[in-house]
Motif scaffolding. Sequence first.
Motif, PDB file in Angstrom:
ATOM      1  N   THR A   1       5.043 -36.916 -14.335  1.00  0.00           N
ATOM      2  CA  THR A   1       4.822 -35.803 -13.423  1.00  0.00           C
ATOM      3  C   THR A   1       5.928 -35.822 -12.371  1.00  0.00           C
ATOM      4  OG1 THR A   1       3.357 -37.195 -12.071  1.00  0.00           O
ATOM      5  CG2 THR A   1       2.314 -35.757 -13.698  1.00  0.00           C
ATOM      6  N   VAL A   2       6.065 -34.698 -11.664  1.00  0.00           N
ATOM      7  CA  VAL A   2       7.041 -34.603 -10.577  1.00  0.00           C
ATOM      8  C   VAL A   2       6.356 -33.963  -9.390  1.00  0.00           C
ATOM      9  CG1 VAL A   2       7.907 -32.399 -11.478  1.00  0.00           C
ATOM     10  CG2 VAL A   2       9.301 -33.700  -9.866  1.00  0.00           C
ATOM     11  N   LYS A   3       6.696 -34.421  -8.208  1.00  0.00           N
ATOM     12  CA  LYS A   3       6.221 -33.804  -6.973  1.00  0.00           C
ATOM     13  C   LYS A   3       7.420 -33.447  -6.112  1.00  0.00           C
ATOM     14  CE  LYS A   3       1.566 -35.720  -6.487  1.00  0.00           C
ATOM     15  NZ  LYS A   3       0.646 -36.492  -5.612  1.00  0.00           N
ATOM     16  N   LEU A   4       7.334 -32.274  -5.479  1.00  0.00           N
ATOM     17  CA  LEU A   4       8.398 -31.838  -4.588  1.00  0.00           C
ATOM     18  C   LEU A   4       7.782 -30.933  -3.533  1.00  0.00           C
ATOM     19  CD1 LEU A   4      11.909 -30.683  -5.819  1.00  0.00           C
ATOM     20  CD2 LEU A   4      10.932 -29.915  -3.670  1.00  0.00           C
ATOM     21  N   ASN A   5       7.994 -31.266  -2.281  1.00  0.00           N
ATOM     22  CA  ASN A   5       7.410 -30.524  -1.172  1.00  0.00           C
ATOM     23  C   ASN A   5       8.401 -29.477  -0.684  1.00  0.00           C
ATOM     24  OD1 ASN A   5       6.155 -29.568   1.105  1.00  0.00           O
ATOM     25  ND2 ASN A   5       6.097 -31.550   2.185  1.00  0.00           N
ATOM     26  N   ALA A   6       8.101 -28.202  -0.947  1.00  0.00           N
ATOM     27  CA  ALA A   6       9.017 -27.129  -0.574  1.00  0.00           C
ATOM     28  C   ALA A   6       9.194 -27.019   0.929  1.00  0.00           C
ATOM     29  CB  ALA A   6       8.507 -25.795  -1.131  1.00  0.00           C
ATOM     30  N   ALA A   7       8.270 -27.577   1.710  1.00  0.00           N
ATOM     31  CA  ALA A   7       8.357 -27.489   3.168  1.00  0.00           C
ATOM     32  C   ALA A   7       9.146 -28.642   3.785  1.00  0.00           C
ATOM     33  CB  ALA A   7       6.952 -27.456   3.764  1.00  0.00           C
ATOM     34  N   ASP A   8       9.582 -29.593   2.968  1.00  0.00           N
ATOM     35  CA  ASP A   8      10.334 -30.750   3.471  1.00  0.00           C
ATOM     36  C   ASP A   8      11.825 -30.502   3.283  1.00  0.00           C
ATOM     37  OD1 ASP A   8      11.513 -33.148   4.081  1.00  0.00           O
ATOM     38  OD2 ASP A   8      10.188 -34.376   2.844  1.00  0.00           O
ATOM     39  N   PRO A   9      12.576 -30.265   4.369  1.00  0.00           N
ATOM     40  CA  PRO A   9      14.011 -29.963   4.212  1.00  0.00           C
ATOM     41  C   PRO A   9      14.807 -31.097   3.570  1.00  0.00           C
ATOM     42  CG  PRO A   9      13.435 -30.288   6.523  1.00  0.00           C
ATOM     43  CD  PRO A   9      12.144 -30.219   5.769  1.00  0.00           C
ATOM     44  N   LYS A  10      14.335 -32.332   3.688  1.00  0.00           N
ATOM     45  CA  LYS A  10      15.053 -33.426   3.037  1.00  0.00           C
ATOM     46  C   LYS A  10      14.989 -33.307   1.517  1.00  0.00           C
ATOM     47  CE  LYS A  10      14.773 -36.986   6.607  1.00  0.00           C
ATOM     48  NZ  LYS A  10      14.362 -38.392   6.914  1.00  0.00           N
ATOM     49  N   GLN A  11      13.942 -32.655   1.027  1.00  0.00           N
ATOM     50  CA  GLN A  11      13.800 -32.484  -0.412  1.00  0.00           C
ATOM     51  C   GLN A  11      14.420 -31.188  -0.912  1.00  0.00           C
ATOM     52  OE1 GLN A  11       9.960 -33.405  -2.163  1.00  0.00           O
ATOM     53  NE2 GLN A  11       9.364 -34.626  -0.385  1.00  0.00           N
ATOM     54  N   THR A  12      14.660 -30.238  -0.040  1.00  0.00           N
ATOM     55  CA  THR A  12      15.123 -28.918  -0.493  1.00  0.00           C
ATOM     56  C   THR A  12      16.499 -28.529   0.043  1.00  0.00           C
ATOM     57  OG1 THR A  12      13.962 -27.867   1.357  1.00  0.00           O
ATOM     58  CG2 THR A  12      12.766 -28.059  -0.736  1.00  0.00           C
ATOM     59  N   THR A  13      17.101 -29.356   0.883  1.00  0.00           N
ATOM     60  CA  THR A  13      18.444 -29.085   1.398  1.00  0.00           C
ATOM     61  C   THR A  13      19.421 -30.005   0.685  1.00  0.00           C
ATOM     62  OG1 THR A  13      17.520 -28.526   3.562  1.00  0.00           O
ATOM     63  CG2 THR A  13      19.889 -28.955   3.453  1.00  0.00           C
ATOM     64  N   ARG A  14      20.392 -29.436   0.004  1.00  0.00           N
ATOM     65  CA  ARG A  14      21.290 -30.236  -0.812  1.00  0.00           C
ATOM     66  C   ARG A  14      22.128 -31.200   0.021  1.00  0.00           C
ATOM     67  NH1 ARG A  14      23.033 -24.963  -4.171  1.00  0.00           N
ATOM     68  NH2 ARG A  14      22.047 -24.034  -2.328  1.00  0.00           N
ATOM     69  N   PHE A  15      22.684 -30.724   1.103  1.00  0.00           N
ATOM     70  CA  PHE A  15      23.401 -31.553   2.056  1.00  0.00           C
ATOM     71  C   PHE A  15      23.586 -30.712   3.305  1.00  0.00           C
ATOM     72  CE2 PHE A  15      26.732 -29.084   0.262  1.00  0.00           C
ATOM     73  CZ  PHE A  15      27.843 -29.123   1.090  1.00  0.00           C
ATOM     74  N   GLU A  16      24.273 -31.239   4.308  1.00  0.00           N
ATOM     75  CA  GLU A  16      24.325 -30.550   5.592  1.00  0.00           C
ATOM     76  C   GLU A  16      25.010 -29.187   5.524  1.00  0.00           C
ATOM     77  OE1 GLU A  16      27.526 -33.841   5.541  1.00  0.00           O
ATOM     78  OE2 GLU A  16      25.445 -33.565   4.906  1.00  0.00           O
ATOM     79  N   GLY A  17      25.774 -28.921   4.473  1.00  0.00           N
ATOM     80  CA  GLY A  17      26.420 -27.625   4.320  1.00  0.00           C
ATOM     81  C   GLY A  17      25.576 -26.585   3.609  1.00  0.00           C
ATOM     82  N   ASP A  18      24.363 -26.964   3.222  1.00  0.00           N
ATOM     83  CA  ASP A  18      23.466 -26.046   2.510  1.00  0.00           C
ATOM     84  C   ASP A  18      22.616 -25.295   3.535  1.00  0.00           C
ATOM     85  OD1 ASP A  18      21.675 -24.757   0.870  1.00  0.00           O
ATOM     86  OD2 ASP A  18      20.761 -26.568   0.049  1.00  0.00           O
ATOM     87  N   VAL A  19      22.902 -24.006   3.697  1.00  0.00           N
ATOM     88  CA  VAL A  19      22.141 -23.200   4.657  1.00  0.00           C
ATOM     89  C   VAL A  19      21.240 -22.193   3.951  1.00  0.00           C
ATOM     90  CG1 VAL A  19      23.957 -23.443   6.389  1.00  0.00           C
ATOM     91  CG2 VAL A  19      23.970 -21.448   4.883  1.00  0.00           C
ATOM     92  N   MET A  20      21.177 -22.255   2.635  1.00  0.00           N
ATOM     93  CA  MET A  20      20.346 -21.302   1.902  1.00  0.00           C
ATOM     94  C   MET A  20      18.872 -21.638   2.099  1.00  0.00           C
ATOM     95  SD  MET A  20      20.541 -20.290  -2.120  1.00  0.00           S
ATOM     96  CE  MET A  20      22.207 -19.659  -1.928  1.00  0.00           C
ATOM     97  N   PRO A  21      18.077 -20.680   2.540  1.00  0.00           N
ATOM     98  CA  PRO A  21      16.659 -20.973   2.780  1.00  0.00           C
ATOM     99  C   PRO A  21      15.869 -21.069   1.474  1.00  0.00           C
ATOM    100  CG  PRO A  21      17.087 -18.654   3.179  1.00  0.00           C
ATOM    101  CD  PRO A  21      18.430 -19.300   2.901  1.00  0.00           C
ATOM    102  N   VAL A  22      14.804 -21.834   1.536  1.00  0.00           N
ATOM    103  CA  VAL A  22      13.850 -21.860   0.433  1.00  0.00           C
ATOM    104  C   VAL A  22      13.084 -20.541   0.441  1.00  0.00           C
ATOM    105  CG1 VAL A  22      11.809 -23.026  -0.496  1.00  0.00           C
ATOM    106  CG2 VAL A  22      13.650 -24.355   0.558  1.00  0.00           C
ATOM    107  N   GLN A  23      12.785 -20.045  -0.740  1.00  0.00           N
ATOM    108  CA  GLN A  23      12.061 -18.787  -0.837  1.00  0.00           C
ATOM    109  C   GLN A  23      10.694 -18.867  -0.151  1.00  0.00           C
ATOM    110  OE1 GLN A  23      12.583 -15.572  -2.748  1.00  0.00           O
ATOM    111  NE2 GLN A  23      14.597 -16.221  -2.045  1.00  0.00           N
ATOM    112  N   THR A  24      10.349 -17.804   0.573  1.00  0.00           N
ATOM    113  CA  THR A  24       9.039 -17.707   1.228  1.00  0.00           C
ATOM    114  C   THR A  24       8.503 -16.291   1.038  1.00  0.00           C
ATOM    115  OG1 THR A  24       9.953 -16.949   3.339  1.00  0.00           O
ATOM    116  CG2 THR A  24       9.758 -19.340   3.020  1.00  0.00           C
ATOM    117  N   PRO A  25       7.193 -16.096   1.218  1.00  0.00           N
ATOM    118  CA  PRO A  25       6.657 -14.733   1.153  1.00  0.00           C
ATOM    119  C   PRO A  25       7.330 -13.786   2.141  1.00  0.00           C
ATOM    120  CG  PRO A  25       4.871 -16.326   1.062  1.00  0.00           C
ATOM    121  CD  PRO A  25       6.121 -17.105   1.371  1.00  0.00           C
ATOM    122  N   GLY A  26       7.658 -14.294   3.327  1.00  0.00           N
ATOM    123  CA  GLY A  26       8.295 -13.447   4.324  1.00  0.00           C
ATOM    124  C   GLY A  26       9.685 -12.998   3.923  1.00  0.00           C
TER     125      GLY A  26
END
Length: 899
Positions: A160-185
């Motif tokens: 199995t795999v777990k990944l928390n979309a709300a945790d920037p450490k898990q969803t930000t590739r590195f400090e140059g990644d400014v692309m936001p994670v998809q949200t309903p808003g």
Amino acid sequence: MKRLLTSLVVMSLFLTGCRNPTELAVEWVPVDNSVGSWKFFRSEFTLQNKGSRELGSSGWKLYFSFVRRILDDGEGDETGIQALAAQGIRISKASDAKSGDYWVLEPLPNFVPVKPGQKRTVSVLASDWAILKADAPAAFHVVFEGGPFQDDLSVAVPATVKLNAADPKQTTRFEGDVMPVQTPGLRYAENPSFQSLDLKARLLPSPRDVVVGEGRVALRGSVAIGHAPGLTGEAAYLAAALGDVLASPITTRESGQDDGRDTIHLSIDASLDVDGDGAKDAEGYSLKVDDRGVSVVGADAAGVFYGIQTLRQLVPAEAYQASANPAERLTEVTLPEVHITDVPGFSYRGMSLDVSRHFQTKQTVKKLLDVLSHYKVNALHLRLADDEGWRIEIPGIPELTTYGSKRGYDLKETSMLQMGMGSGNDLDSGDRVAFKARTATEANGGVAPRFQGFEQATLNFVGDGSGYYTVKDYEEILAYAAERHIDVIPEIDMPGHARAAVKSMEHRYHTLKDTDPVRAAEYRLVDPADTSKHTSVQMYTDNFVNPCLETTYAFLTKVAQELKARHDAVPGAKLVAVHAGGDELPSLAGNVWWQGSPLCKANPETRELSDTQLFNRFFQRWGGIITATGAAATGWDDIIHHGLTLPGFIPMPWSNVWGWGREDDAYKYANQGYRVILSHATNLYMDLAYNKDPDEPGYYWANFVDEKKTFEYRPFDVYVNGTHDRMGNAIDPGTWATKEKLTAEGRKNIIGMHGLLFGENLKSPQVMEYLAFPKILGVAERAWNPDLPAPDQMPALWARFANSLGQAVLPRLSAYRPVDLRGELTGSVGVNYRIPLPGAQRSGGKVHANVRYPGFAIEYSVNGGRTWSTYSKAFSASGRVLLRARASDGRTSREVELN
């Protein structure tokens, strides 16, 4: 004897109902991408012992596939150091070849045993980053020393795999990644509003000219299709297509002209000039529907066929939806009175499908071909060979398929290729992995996979790593494509990406060398004494063919001749081109291609040549072998990166990643006189994930690519698309001032474009369809209509396209039944296109929602999904709200949460 005893043990365990004799499970979490900046990241493997015996400090090995390079012990920098030995484990390349994405984790003497009921988490550093669940390691299987499965069999371990979309450490590739994670808003702000559509906007690709009358024309009773000589196949296709939606007798007859007895008449006008430039418009057509019936006139047979496809789109979506059950077909359908004239903007309108990484059956390919033809796509570039598999039977070289088409647990690779890309032989036997899940539902943790996003099953052996097309299969595919005016362009990727061929020919050599040394060496592709060292992007160290060997060219000649024979055997299936490959040889800055080959140094023609010169020499010969068949040579533009001039070659420039420096390659080649097929990764690679959502399958190395990217792609000024880099950072438009622009003459050399679907993640036909649709619809629209208005007009054009998808195109695709002239695809209905997640926001105490394709339904739940209501207007709700979009066929998107 040992193999027999192993089989008996396995049978005994099956009969006693034991599914996983190890009772071991693995969970993987990407913990921190900020470690090591862009160089590497930290993840955790948690081993869970659910059994009655401890997992000890020796005697077991855990194998898996992982496309990231795992750092060596002690490797890293001040922000993180790999410390595997301190945790009592070693991770290394698994097979004897030490090549590719196949790894093994094994205990060291200091490993603290995991007792029954316990878990053990180990921390691992690996290259780059991981922000999607599809990045997870897959196909875990374990072997115990001294156990019944040692050497011959391994045992599947559920993952199995777990990944928390709300945790920037898990969803930000590195400090140059400014692309936001998809949200309903975010989605709510981007989704277009509903708009009424005229007839032209409801057709795809959009015709050049549409004049709508006032009435409607009914098809009912007996429908007679008359056709001019030479259009028998097109008439039969139309009759079958109408028969799928209309419960009426349908007949065809050959007639020189429409004498008034035909309900529908098909003919050719070789002088048809749709655009008024005084020249015949190849593939053009005129379609008339009025009180006299239906007339389709084409400039050629292909034009007639495309007129038929437009005619099919005039049939109301309700008729297709009713006919999903053949017994419910309507006895009458009505068409609008209309006159449509149309001609394509590009002569090459294609899709590239990789079946080498994961195999797709002939039935899957046939269905795809029919759907593509509905949107006037006329080329299928079929990637038949790569490092991970050889997929076409070549008479006279049986090892390519008896060996090179199979993957499994075979560390010495004596009878098959090693495991790769997280799969062997799907959930079937034959890959030496025992006790896999019995069904995709079981592999998915007990929940039936819907393939509307990432599914756990794809970590647990779901995926056809094995398989090939027999001669008969391939000829069937060719015949099916030819009926639909689609050219099949086979790809045999050389000299890199060739491991399946290399290993197959080494298998042939070692099998025959003692009994028939001449045949053993006949097609050998490597110098066994070569000391050259290279590592490909996919971590292979043994995937090159040697350009100094005559046996290499004997092999390629045999393959090319057999491909030609297959096409020659099928009427209408001309071998128009062979794709020569040529991509992704690793940089010579840190690799050696062939300079360590004694046979290269012993060959008077190659001994003084550098690696790039050997590369160029190889393609002069490989290109010549292809053209000797009468086909054109096409391939990745890497082939001409090293100064090679190859007359007649058709490059497919792909590596235009914004900021990498090769953004203008396509225009350079077109301006030089090469005919070019646009293949740009930033907008046309359909295997790339739709967006930055952890539950989206696919890669994202070049960009995130959705149907808006394919639709808005500008073939003649790609720099307009280069507004943001792959990390979401805005690009100064002045960046492109120094890049080469397309000249007027160069523009004439852009012969077309295609959407490309590489196979690393295509672990089921449903995943393939999810990643291809609706992205390929944007490709089809742009390939037919390559000219676009000014950039400031594109938002309105996109909104119209999105409305067309939601109101007309996708409802019809939900009930799409491939036109089946010979009963080859009975029961196939619908396409697993991606259903977009709804957008939502709270405002004024109410929940407001919308959807990317206006016309799709939105549903919401305020009780955790126990019951669902259809959204019609903003509603009051406090607390947690779930939302989902629903397609006309009842399928739904993934659920989204609004807190």
